[in-house]
Design a protein around this motif. Structure first.
Motif, short mmCIF file in Angstrom:
data_model
loop_
_atom_site.label_atom_id
_atom_site.label_comp_id
_atom_site.label_asym_id
_atom_site.label_seq_id
_atom_site.Cartn_x
_atom_site.Cartn_y
_atom_site.Cartn_z
N UNK A 53 0.83 -1.21 0.00
CA UNK A 53 0.00 0.00 0.00
C UNK A 53 0.86 1.26 0.00
N UNK A 54 1.93 1.27 0.80
CA UNK A 54 2.84 2.42 0.84
C UNK A 54 3.50 2.63 -0.52
N UNK A 55 3.93 1.53 -1.13
CA UNK A 55 4.60 1.59 -2.43
C UNK A 55 3.70 2.20 -3.48
N UNK A 56 2.46 1.72 -3.57
CA UNK A 56 1.55 2.26 -4.58
C UNK A 56 1.12 3.69 -4.27
N UNK A 57 1.05 4.04 -2.99
CA UNK A 57 0.74 5.42 -2.63
C UNK A 57 1.85 6.36 -3.12
N UNK A 58 3.10 5.97 -2.88
CA UNK A 58 4.22 6.81 -3.33
C UNK A 58 4.32 6.86 -4.84
N UNK A 59 3.95 5.78 -5.53
CA UNK A 59 3.92 5.81 -6.99
C UNK A 59 2.89 6.83 -7.49
N UNK A 60 1.73 6.84 -6.84
CA UNK A 60 0.70 7.82 -7.23
C UNK A 60 1.17 9.24 -6.95
N UNK A 61 1.86 9.42 -5.84
CA UNK A 61 2.39 10.75 -5.50
C UNK A 61 3.42 11.19 -6.55
N UNK A 62 4.28 10.28 -6.96
CA UNK A 62 5.28 10.60 -7.99
C UNK A 62 4.60 10.95 -9.31
N UNK A 63 3.57 10.22 -9.67
CA UNK A 63 2.83 10.53 -10.90
C UNK A 63 2.17 11.90 -10.79
N UNK A 64 1.60 12.20 -9.64
CA UNK A 64 0.96 13.49 -9.41
C UNK A 64 1.97 14.63 -9.56
#
Length: 71
Positions: A53-64
Motif C-alpha cells: 500500500x505504501x509503495x503504490x501510494x508513493x507511486x501515485x504521488x510521484x505521478x501526481x
C-alpha cells in the motif's frame, strides 16, 4: 529566491524516488519470503499488505508530481 524553491523540489523528488526504490525492494523481499513459506503468518501477510500500500501510494504521488526515475 526562485532557485531555492527548485532546489528543494528536486531534493524532495529525489528523496521520493529513493523511498519508492526502498519500498519496492522491501516488498519483493517480503513477497519472496511469503511465497516460500508453507504457512505464512498473519503478521507477515499484514506487513506485505502495508508495504504494498505504501509503495503504490508513493507511486501515485510521484505521478501526481510528474516525476519519474529518468528525470
Amino acid at each position: 529566491m526562485f532557485g531555492r524553491k527548485k532546489t528543494v523540489k528536486k531534493e524532495m523528488d529525489r528523496e521520493l524516488l529513493l523511498h519508492i526504490k526502498e519500498l519496492k525492494r522491501e516488498w519483493e523481499t517480503l513477497n519472496t519470503i511469503i511465497e516460500q513459506s508453507i504457512e505464512p503468518s498473519d503478521e507477515g501477510l499484514n506487513d506485505l499488505a502495508v508495504v504494498k500500500a505504501k509503495y503504490f501510494y508513493l507511486l501515485r504521488e510521484a505521478r501526481f508530481r510528474g516525476i519519474n526515475a529518468l528525470s
